[in-house]
Motif scaffolding. Structure first.
Motif, mmCIF file in Angstrom:
data_model
loop_
_atom_site.group_PDB
_atom_site.id
_atom_site.type_symbol
_atom_site.label_atom_id
_atom_site.label_comp_id
_atom_site.label_asym_id
_atom_site.label_seq_id
_atom_site.Cartn_x
_atom_site.Cartn_y
_atom_site.Cartn_z
ATOM 1 N N GLY A 19 0.849 -1.199 0.000
ATOM 2 C CA GLY A 19 0.000 0.000 0.000
ATOM 3 C C GLY A 19 0.878 1.239 0.000
ATOM 4 O O GLY A 19 2.091 1.150 -0.187
ATOM 5 N N LYS A 20 0.251 2.371 0.207
ATOM 6 C CA LYS A 20 1.043 3.602 0.229
ATOM 7 C C LYS A 20 1.950 3.626 1.464
ATOM 8 O O LYS A 20 3.069 4.112 1.402
ATOM 9 N N VAL A 21 1.470 3.081 2.546
ATOM 10 C CA VAL A 21 2.230 3.141 3.799
ATOM 11 C C VAL A 21 2.590 1.755 4.329
ATOM 12 O O VAL A 21 3.648 1.553 4.892
ATOM 13 N N ARG A 22 1.700 0.797 4.130
ATOM 14 C CA ARG A 22 1.923 -0.511 4.737
ATOM 15 C C ARG A 22 2.135 -1.624 3.716
ATOM 16 O O ARG A 22 1.647 -1.544 2.594
ATOM 17 N N VAL A 24 1.631 -5.676 3.074
ATOM 18 C CA VAL A 24 0.823 -6.792 3.555
ATOM 19 C C VAL A 24 1.428 -8.091 3.030
ATOM 20 O O VAL A 24 1.583 -8.266 1.815
ATOM 21 N N PHE A 31 -2.752 -12.672 7.416
ATOM 22 C CA PHE A 31 -1.875 -11.656 6.838
ATOM 23 C C PHE A 31 -0.966 -11.100 7.922
ATOM 24 O O PHE A 31 -1.351 -11.065 9.103
ATOM 25 N N HIS A 75 -9.898 -7.398 12.901
ATOM 26 C CA HIS A 75 -8.978 -8.398 12.320
ATOM 27 C C HIS A 75 -7.750 -8.708 13.177
ATOM 28 O O HIS A 75 -7.020 -9.644 12.887
ATOM 29 N N VAL A 102 -2.967 -10.423 11.341
ATOM 30 C CA VAL A 102 -4.411 -10.161 11.255
ATOM 31 C C VAL A 102 -5.129 -11.267 10.483
ATOM 32 O O VAL A 102 -4.516 -12.023 9.733
ATOM 33 N N PRO A 107 -12.033 -7.042 1.668
ATOM 34 C CA PRO A 107 -12.321 -5.631 1.960
ATOM 35 C C PRO A 107 -13.617 -5.154 1.301
ATOM 36 O O PRO A 107 -13.909 -5.534 0.169
ATOM 37 N N LYS A 156 -13.548 4.093 -2.734
ATOM 38 C CA LYS A 156 -12.132 3.819 -2.539
ATOM 39 C C LYS A 156 -11.507 3.754 -3.921
ATOM 40 O O LYS A 156 -11.562 2.728 -4.574
ATOM 41 N N HIS A 158 -8.707 3.514 -6.722
ATOM 42 C CA HIS A 158 -7.367 2.945 -6.823
ATOM 43 C C HIS A 158 -6.465 3.786 -7.703
ATOM 44 O O HIS A 158 -5.272 3.580 -7.773
ATOM 45 N N GLU A 210 -12.066 1.076 7.594
ATOM 46 C CA GLU A 210 -12.311 0.110 6.526
ATOM 47 C C GLU A 210 -12.904 -1.136 7.163
ATOM 48 O O GLU A 210 -12.469 -1.553 8.238
ATOM 49 N N ASP A 222 -7.830 -3.141 8.568
ATOM 50 C CA ASP A 222 -6.909 -2.045 8.246
ATOM 51 C C ASP A 222 -6.333 -1.393 9.501
ATOM 52 O O ASP A 222 -5.714 -2.063 10.306
#
Ligand SMILES: Nc1ncnc2c1ncn2[C@@H]1O[C@H](COP(=O)(O)OP(=O)(O)OP(=O)(O)O)[C@@H](O)[C@H]1O
Ligand SMILES: [Mg+2]
Length: 292
Positions: A19-22, A24, A31, A75, A102, A107, A156, A158, A210, A222
């Motif tokens: 993701g942008k920050v995390r 997975v 996960f 989660h 998690v 999603p 959301k 993308h 989320e 999330d």
């Protein structure tokens, strides 16, 4: 201080999504979500890292997931690396403090936003229409507390920017009863955290959740009530002079707006002073929320 983490691979473990920050990782059964020190603004990942930010985000989420589980299931399984699967043992230094195990969910593709105060895109919409998520309000100023918290869902996206939609439009995307359930739980979560944070000198102005499905059950996924997913204001300055001083990314957004960056090309580096102040704000948020 540990080196900031911008990206990471775990030997022998499949990355499910970056993701942008995390990041997975797919551990088959579950996960593993790892929070890096990346920061995003205006839907761009900035080229500069904020040292320690990933840990702050992870710790704040863990704190709230534990605190809110009686409101709705989530989660979170564990952030104790001793309980992680055997094949992660060699990466435990890097994972400790910035990761959590998690449950896998499907999603639900809606940004579930709750606003108790009018700021951000809701303020921009209100100036044009006099409405927040289809509800009329009179004489609101930027930063005013709303008579009651309002659920303002968004798609959301993308690719481009998320787009605010009405609750009716949301019902076109998910089942009516799922939409009702999500709205009710979102408001309940917001009220709970708003009251809690207020005691700690923080105004939770708005936040984004989320949700996901496991079989047919809706759970929270999330991150939750972090300075990346929420607007945190300093209570004292808000109450004294209605100053909107935030502990979150607003500081970085304001800096970027002061530059000549056009928001349509790769973003510039952040100066050292901005990095340091941002780091300090994220830490302050963690401190205030979680100190005994
Ligand atoms: N339990 C879960 N099951 C499935 N997906 C999850 C779960 N928890 C979080 N995610 C997803 O993991 C990603 C976390 O990464 P991050 O927040 O950095 O991404 P993002 O840039 O906000 O991503 P995007 O906009 O693509 O969702 C998100 O896409 C989020 O939807
Ligand atoms: Mg996210």
């Amino acid at each position: 201080m540990n080196n900031p983490i911008g990206s990471l691979e775990l030997p022998g473990v499949k990355k499910f999504k970056s993701g942008k920050v995390r990041e997975v990782f797919d551990l088959k059964e579950n996960f593993l979500i790892v929070a890096t020190d990346r920061i995003s603004a205006f839907d761009y990942v900035l080229p500069t890292l904020i040292p320690g930010k990933g840990e702050v985000l992870n710790k704040i989420s863990v704190f709230w997931f534990k605190k809110t589980k009686s409101i709705i299931e989530n989660h979170f399984i564990t952030d104790n690396i001793k309980e992680y699967p055997e094949n992660l043992k060699e990466s435990k230094e890097i994972l400790n403090g910035r990761s959590m195990l998690v449950k896998k969910a499907r999603p639900i593709e809606i940004e579930c936003v709750v606003r108790g105060y009018i700021m951000g895109s809701a303020w921009e919409d209100y100036k044009k229409t006099g409405e927040v998520a289809g509800i009329k309000f009179k004489n609101l100023q930027k930063g005013d507390r709303l008579p009651e918290p309002v659920f303002t869902p968004a798609t959301k996206s993308h690719t481009g920017h998320d787009e605010n939609i009405s609750f009716e439009q949301m019902k076109g995307i998910v089942h009516d009863r799922d939409a009702e359930f999500i709205r009710q739980k979102s408001i309940e979560l917001y009220n709970f955290a708003h009251n809690y944070a207020l005691e700690r000198g923080i105004i939770l102005a708005d936040t984004k959740f989320e949700f996901g499905k496991i079989d047919n059950k809706i759970i929270l996924i999330d991150e939750i009530f972090t300075p990346d997913s929420s607007r945190f204001l300093d209570r004292t300055q808000y109450e004294k002079e209605k100053k909107l001083v935030s502990f979150d990314k607003q500081f970085v957004r304001d800096y970027l707006l002061s530059t000549d960056w056009d928001r349509n090309s790769p973003p510039p580096e952040l100066p050292r002073e901005i990095v340091e102040k941002t780091r300090a704000r994220y830490h302050e948020a963690l401190e205030r929320l979680t100190r005994p």
